[in-house]
Design a protein around this motif. Structure first.
Motif, PDB file in Angstrom:
ATOM      1  N   ILE C 198      32.100  47.628  36.477  1.00  0.00           N
ATOM      2  CA  ILE C 198      33.541  47.568  36.227  1.00  0.00           C
ATOM      3  C   ILE C 198      33.852  46.619  35.085  1.00  0.00           C
ATOM      4  O   ILE C 198      33.263  45.539  34.984  1.00  0.00           O
ATOM      5  N   SER C 199      34.741  47.055  34.197  1.00  0.00           N
ATOM      6  CA  SER C 199      35.246  46.117  33.196  1.00  0.00           C
ATOM      7  C   SER C 199      36.767  46.265  33.136  1.00  0.00           C
ATOM      8  O   SER C 199      37.294  47.366  33.316  1.00  0.00           O
ATOM      9  N   MET C 200      37.430  45.137  32.924  1.00  0.00           N
ATOM     10  CA  MET C 200      38.886  45.133  32.916  1.00  0.00           C
ATOM     11  C   MET C 200      39.408  44.677  31.576  1.00  0.00           C
ATOM     12  O   MET C 200      38.912  43.676  31.047  1.00  0.00           O
ATOM     13  N   ASP C 201      40.389  45.378  31.079  1.00  0.00           N
ATOM     14  CA  ASP C 201      41.085  44.974  29.856  1.00  0.00           C
ATOM     15  C   ASP C 201      40.120  44.653  28.724  1.00  0.00           C
ATOM     16  O   ASP C 201      40.269  43.632  28.040  1.00  0.00           O
ATOM     17  N   GLY C 202      39.143  45.491  28.542  1.00  0.00           N
ATOM     18  CA  GLY C 202      38.180  45.306  27.449  1.00  0.00           C
ATOM     19  C   GLY C 202      37.235  44.150  27.638  1.00  0.00           C
ATOM     20  O   GLY C 202      36.528  43.755  26.706  1.00  0.00           O
ATOM     21  N   GLY C 203      37.190  43.559  28.835  1.00  0.00           N
ATOM     22  CA  GLY C 203      36.307  42.419  29.067  1.00  0.00           C
ATOM     23  C   GLY C 203      34.875  42.848  29.341  1.00  0.00           C
ATOM     24  O   GLY C 203      34.519  44.025  29.227  1.00  0.00           O
ATOM     25  N   GLU C 204      34.033  41.871  29.694  1.00  0.00           N
ATOM     26  CA  GLU C 204      32.618  42.138  29.948  1.00  0.00           C
ATOM     27  C   GLU C 204      32.432  43.033  31.172  1.00  0.00           C
ATOM     28  O   GLU C 204      33.240  43.045  32.091  1.00  0.00           O
ATOM     29  N   LEU C 221      35.078  46.839  44.786  1.00  0.00           N
ATOM     30  CA  LEU C 221      35.777  46.981  43.498  1.00  0.00           C
ATOM     31  C   LEU C 221      37.150  46.331  43.551  1.00  0.00           C
ATOM     32  O   LEU C 221      37.576  45.690  42.582  1.00  0.00           O
ATOM     33  N   ASN C 222      37.843  46.485  44.674  1.00  0.00           N
ATOM     34  CA  ASN C 222      39.144  45.829  44.806  1.00  0.00           C
ATOM     35  C   ASN C 222      38.998  44.328  44.702  1.00  0.00           C
ATOM     36  O   ASN C 222      39.793  43.647  44.051  1.00  0.00           O
ATOM     37  N   TYR C 223      37.951  43.815  45.356  1.00  0.00           N
ATOM     38  CA  TYR C 223      37.708  42.364  45.294  1.00  0.00           C
ATOM     39  C   TYR C 223      37.471  41.925  43.859  1.00  0.00           C
ATOM     40  O   TYR C 223      37.992  40.906  43.408  1.00  0.00           O
ATOM     41  N   GLU C 224      36.659  42.704  43.146  1.00  0.00           N
ATOM     42  CA  GLU C 224      36.356  42.364  41.745  1.00  0.00           C
ATOM     43  C   GLU C 224      37.620  42.318  40.904  1.00  0.00           C
ATOM     44  O   GLU C 224      37.788  41.439  40.045  1.00  0.00           O
ATOM     45  N   ILE C 225      38.512  43.281  41.126  1.00  0.00           N
ATOM     46  CA  ILE C 225      39.752  43.315  40.340  1.00  0.00           C
ATOM     47  C   ILE C 225      40.545  42.050  40.601  1.00  0.00           C
ATOM     48  O   ILE C 225      41.060  41.407  39.673  1.00  0.00           O
ATOM     49  N   VAL C 226      40.634  41.677  41.857  1.00  0.00           N
ATOM     50  CA  VAL C 226      41.362  40.456  42.217  1.00  0.00           C
ATOM     51  C   VAL C 226      40.683  39.242  41.588  1.00  0.00           C
ATOM     52  O   VAL C 226      41.330  38.393  40.962  1.00  0.00           O
TER      53      VAL C 226
END
Lengths: 459, 95, 472
Positions: C198-204, C221-226
């Motif tokens: 998973i990557s968020m907002d262009g991050g690693e 995945l929900n935990y990772e987003i948080v």
């Protein structure tokens, strides 16, 4: 005591031989030879044999080939104490025909070497001159074959020349068959796409006889050729045979005296009715680089399993696995093994892989194609087996790794191409044996063997 | 792409960590020279123009497949092991 | 949650249900056999042993590739992926690197298309048992090689997922497809494992390895987003790393930093042949391909005049449920009634008991009895709803269960029962006459007990009122 294989088989057939007494005598003589020349890593105290066409015939097995119940080390400390729970197929084939396994012979660790000096156990000494090497990596096999004062044939193995080199240096006959002719199941891997099990004997007949037993399709080995074995002792005439002489094998890198002996051998062939012609194999020069990169790339993965778990050298299990593995591997592997693992890992790394590993495979294709084109016009190709006579141990010590690798220049190409070839003694230089190699097309061992037999008979 | 012909200490250390080998300083120094010489010879391959496909074996080998049937193997898997607990093999820790 | 640009890609490892292992003839059954009892020198990586390819595993790989709309390659190879780990008996895994069985497919999920990068087959590593702890804290580690060499299919997606929920839906779909293909058994523990990136907002990119269970994948995945949004708020940078999901704590924790792509030093496995998959061969496999869930749902909807959404509920519950439905209809031709009782009642009961249809006591021949009895008015619907529970519990024929129960009461029966109650409960009846509401409730309660809830409370109220009224 009978010393020849042919006579031995006759004696057994006629019922004149007491197999038990014979076995006992063989063990005693083996021990004497071991003291003088050190060909063995393990001697079998009470060898046994079953029935078959080579009933009770003493067979030695190179220590990279698994023997059930008999320690098998591949010449390395990292497999010290390893006792395989199964026989290699080649060994069970020999036993099926009655062969009697008398011991495991010394070798360069995992096949890494040309002089058997990289053996972690004993280093075999050349019976013609004990200050000289027997060659490698099947040095122990050739040593024992040359020194044995009893009937004996050796099971040996070649990846880049490990049957030819020791056969040439000890004045014995070495047969390296086509890749896939003999099952590799139970052979401790060096380079899986180039490893071949073969034979070393005092005469062409001996080596050919055992090869017939070893050969044949084995479903346990996915690279085993679906081709039945043959009677390789059925030598025919070589009249009208077309012989190619590759000029690159007689270049300045080859000792002139060695080249001269081989040329006399070629003249002998002509007098027997063969027609000889000089040819060129330009890819010969690229053999060393391409061979070593392919071999070590495969070898570095084959050797990954040796990490102190389940078999071989083990320590008390403490700490994390990375430290444990590193500790075992660093003490268990010899210098040459470490060098090849490092280089092999490097050649496979992302970013280098195309330039080294993949490139080497492409060059192998060229070498294979070059030989294939030759065999459309010629039945066999003939050349010196090695560029030098057996060196002394002090000369070997002074060799840098790259210089040592370069000694394989004449043996590497036919080994890479997986074509069958025979090394037969052809003369002497400074009282040391010189070998001539005869190469044939895939699965045409019989062509190379009958040329070797003809040359041998004409001496 | 990095210069694929140079073996320096840093590269050696990296390779040794991948290959699980501990080298002494003396070995690092010695191997660096020895292996560089070998690589220089390997670089001879650059002289050859290769359009050919890579060869995987000296003879063509294809489609050796095994039927999906169970053949039980009678043996003791622990026969050569010095570290085991019950019928399990012992392993060093992960971290 | 603020709008984040989320990219998720997953790698799914599926244990194929062949009889033997991927590269040797040991039984491929990592279940509860005695440790290391399904092993041989090959899967234990003994020196000199050699692998041999399981033909069926390759066929299963082709089936999966076709079902996921991939291109099947015509010459495929096996490779060695080299790394050191105690669960790898050779310290390399035989997998497919350069040329896998299938590539460039997709799965359509509504309006979204999820790209399938590749499908290949490989061998499973051994099972590590962590004693007194987990991977980071265990005092000692044991190895069981029964699982080593079990055939795996690896299905890799493009990073096309935009939410954890979407990933979960995909996994449920995928699991169904694999089950219908017959290549995998969802009841087998740990037979499907997921690595999620998973990557968020262009991050690693963060990798979470080895998650079992679709619910856990979504939670991880929900935990990772948080976690990652939290870091951003604190102006911290998300590191590229590998993490491990703790199912109990429902959190992820770092395993090791992924500073560089792990260098696996791939080579072609020189012990194995090239495998040719000719067009003719692939076509013959395609022709014998079992019906996929999507096709089955369409067919059920057409053949049985069912709403497509109801057909999907049945089909995606699993192949055994779809088979159960069709067998039931063959025995008793009321597809509407049968599907209604399955979807609205049977499934709930099974869920409640944590059972699947295949390991329950429910059978088509007994199940249709229930539907038939309702149709013929032998029992009321209300009673049938209760009956389902005891039927699922015991597996006893509904006819037998309902036997001896005068289960359908006529109005006359109900009036008689209510009258008896009035007579037998003088105090309450008197209170009712006096207008006390509680008395009414009490008497209704008694009547419901007596009529085994066959009567409707309002019906009872009416009858009581009438009877009480009469006697005043």
């Amino acid at each position: 005591m009978i010393t020849g294989v042919k006579e031995y088989i006759e004696e057994v057939r006629s019922g004149n031989l007491n197999v038990d007494d014979f076995a006992h005598e063989v063990v005693e003589r083996s021990k004497t030879i071991q003291k003088k020349y050190s060909p063995f890593i393990t001697l079998v105290e009470h060898p046994t044999s079953g029935n078959g066409r080579i009933k009770g015939l003493p067979i030695s097995v190179k220590d990279s080939i698994c023997t059930k119940g008999i320690m098998t080390t591949a010449g390395s400390k990292i497999l010290d104490g390893y006792v395989p729970p199964f026989d290699a197929t080649s060994v069970s084939n020999a036993k099926r025909d009655g062969g009697m396994v008398i011991g495991k012979t010394a070798m360069d660790e995992f096949g890494f070497g040309t002089f058997s000096t990289n053996c972690a156990y004993s280093i075999p000494r050349n019976p013609h001159d004990t200050s000289r090497s027997c060659g490698g990596s099947s040095g122990g096999a050739a040593c024992l074959t040359a020194a044995a004062d009893f009937p004996h044939i050796a099971i040996a193995q070649s990846t880049g020349g490990s049957i030819t080199a020791p056969a040439a240096f000890t004045g014995t006959v070495g047969i390296t068959p086509t890749y896939g002719r003999v099952s590799r199941y139970g052979l401790i891997d060096y380079s899986n796409s180039m490893d071949k099990i073969g034979t070393i004997g005092k005469t062409v007949y001996d080596a050919a006889l055992l090869l017939s037993s070893l050969s044949g399709y084995d479903r346990l080995d996915s690279t085993s050729a679906e081709i039945a074995s043959e009677d390789f002792t059925a030598f025919g005439s070589i009249k009208g045979l077309r012989v190619g002489i590759p000029k690159e094998y007689f270049s300045e890198g080859v000792d002139k005296r060695v080249a001269k002996e081989v040329r006399s051998g070629i003249e002998r062939l002509e007098s027997l009715g063969a027609s000889c012609e000089e040819v060129s194999l330009p890819m010969t020069d690229y053999g060393i680089a391409s061979y070593y990169i392919t071999a070590i790339s495969e070898a570095s993965t084959n050797l990954a399993r040796y990490c102190g778990l389940r078999y071989g050298m083990q320590k008390e299990i403490t700490g994390d696995f990375e430290s444990y593995f590193s500790s075992i591997r660093s003490t268990g592997f010899g210098q040459e093994a470490k060098r090849r693992i490092i280089l092999g890992t490097y050649a496979r790394m992302a970013g280098f892989r195309d330039a080294y590993y993949i490139k080497a495979l492409r060059i192998r294709t060229k070498i294979i194609n070059e030989f294939a084109a030759m065999f459309k016009k010629f039945d066999v190709l003939v050349a010196p087996s090695m560029p030098i006579i057996a060196p002394t141990f002090s000369e070997i010590e002074k060799l840098s790794p790259i210089k040592a690798y370069s000694m394989d220049i004449l043996t590497v190409p036919p080994n890479m191409a997986g074509i069958p070839h025979v090394s037969v003694p052809i003369g002497k230089v400074d009282s040391m044996p010189v070998g001539m190699q005869i190469m044939a097309a895939h699965f045409k061992e019989s062509d190379a063997i009958r040329v070797a037999a003809a040359v041998e008979g004409a001496r | 792409m990095e210069d694929y012909g140079k073996i320096d200490r840093k590269m050696l250390e990296h390779i040794c960590s991948i290959a699980k080998l501990n080298l002494s300083d003396e070995e690092y120094a010695r191997y660096q020279k020895e292996l560089q010489d070998v690589i220089d010879v390997f670089r001879q391959m650059d002289k050859v123009d290769t359009q050919e496909e890579p060869s995987y074996h000296p003879i063509e080998i294809k489609d050796r497949l095994r039927d999906d049937e169970v053949i039980a193997h009678e043996w003791d898997p622990l026969c050569n092991s010095k570290s085991f607990e019950g019928r399990y093999f012992k392993s060093p820790k992960i971290v | 949650m603020a709008e984040h640009k989320i990219m998720i890609g997953i790698e799914t490892h599926v244990q194929l249900n062949t009889k033997s292992k991927m590269f040797c003839s040991d039984r491929s059954e990592p279940g509860d056999a005695e440790p290391n009892s399904n092993t041989c020198p090959v899967c234990l990586g003994f020196p000199g042993s050699k692998p041999r390819i399981n033909r069926k595993a390759v066929e299963y790989g082709i089936l999966i590739g076709i079902a996921l709309n991939c291109r099947i390659n015509s010459n495929v190879f096996f490779s060695r992926k080299a790394y050191f780990y105690p669960d790898l008996s050779k310290n390399f895994q035989i997998t497919q690197y350069e040329i896998p069985i299938a590539e460039e497919g997709y799965v359509q999920m509504g309006d979204d298309r999820i790209g399938i990068t590749r499908v290949h087959v490989e061998e499973d590593p051994a099972r590590l048992i962590y004693q007194n702890g987990d991977i980071t804290s265990a005092e000692s580690v044991l190895i069981d090689y029964n699982r080593a060499g079990v055939p795996l299919a690896e299905i890799v997606t493009e990073p096309d997922f935009k939410s954890p929920k979407q990933v979960r839906n995909f996994l449920e779909r995928l699991s169904s497809v694999l089950e219908y293909l017959g290549v995998y058994d969802p009841a087998r523990e740990m037979s499907l494992r997921v690595d999620a990136n998973i990557s968020m907002d262009g991050g690693e990119r963060v990798e979470i390895k080895n998650i079992t269970g679709f619910e856990s994948v979504e939670k991880a995945l929900n935990y990772e987003i948080v976690r990652q949004s939290g870091m951003r708020r604190m102006a911290a940078t998300v590191q590229r790393e590998t993490r491990h999901f703790n199912a109990e704590l429902k959190t992820t924790s770092a395993l090791r930093k992924k500073e560089y792509e792990e260098d696996y030093g791939y080579i072609f496995d020189p012990d194995l042949p090239m495998v040719t998959l000719s067009e003719a061969h692939v076509s013959s496999i395609k022709a014998k391909m079992p019906e996929l869930p999507e096709q089955r749902a369409e067919r059920l909807s057409k053949e049985y005049g069912m709403d497509i959404s109801r057909a999907c509920v049945i089909v995606y519950n699993g192949k055994p449920m779809a088979d159960f439905f069709e067998t039931s209809v063959k025995l008793y031709n009321n597809p509407d009634g049968i599907s209604n009782w399955i979807v609205n009642y049977l499934m709930k009961s099974l869920n409640w008991r944590g059972e699947r249809i295949s390991n329950s006591k429910v059978r088509p021949n007994t199940f249709v009895e229930l539907v038939e009895m309702v149709d013929k008015n032998e029992i009321t619907e209300r009673y049938a709803k209760e009956l389902v529970k005891s039927y699922v519990d015991t597996g006893t024929s509904p006819r037998k269960l309902a036997e001896g129960e005068k289960v359908v009461l006529t109005e006359k029966d109900i009036v008689k029962i209510v009258s008896d109650i009035i007579v037998n409960n003088k105090k309450a009846s008197d209170e009712l006459k006096a207008g006390k509401k509680e008395a009414m409730q009490f008497l209704i309660g008694e009547a419901l007990k007596q009529t085994k809830r066959q009567a409707n409370p309002n019906e009872i109220r009416e009858i009581l009122t009438k009877l009480i009224g009469k006697s005043t």
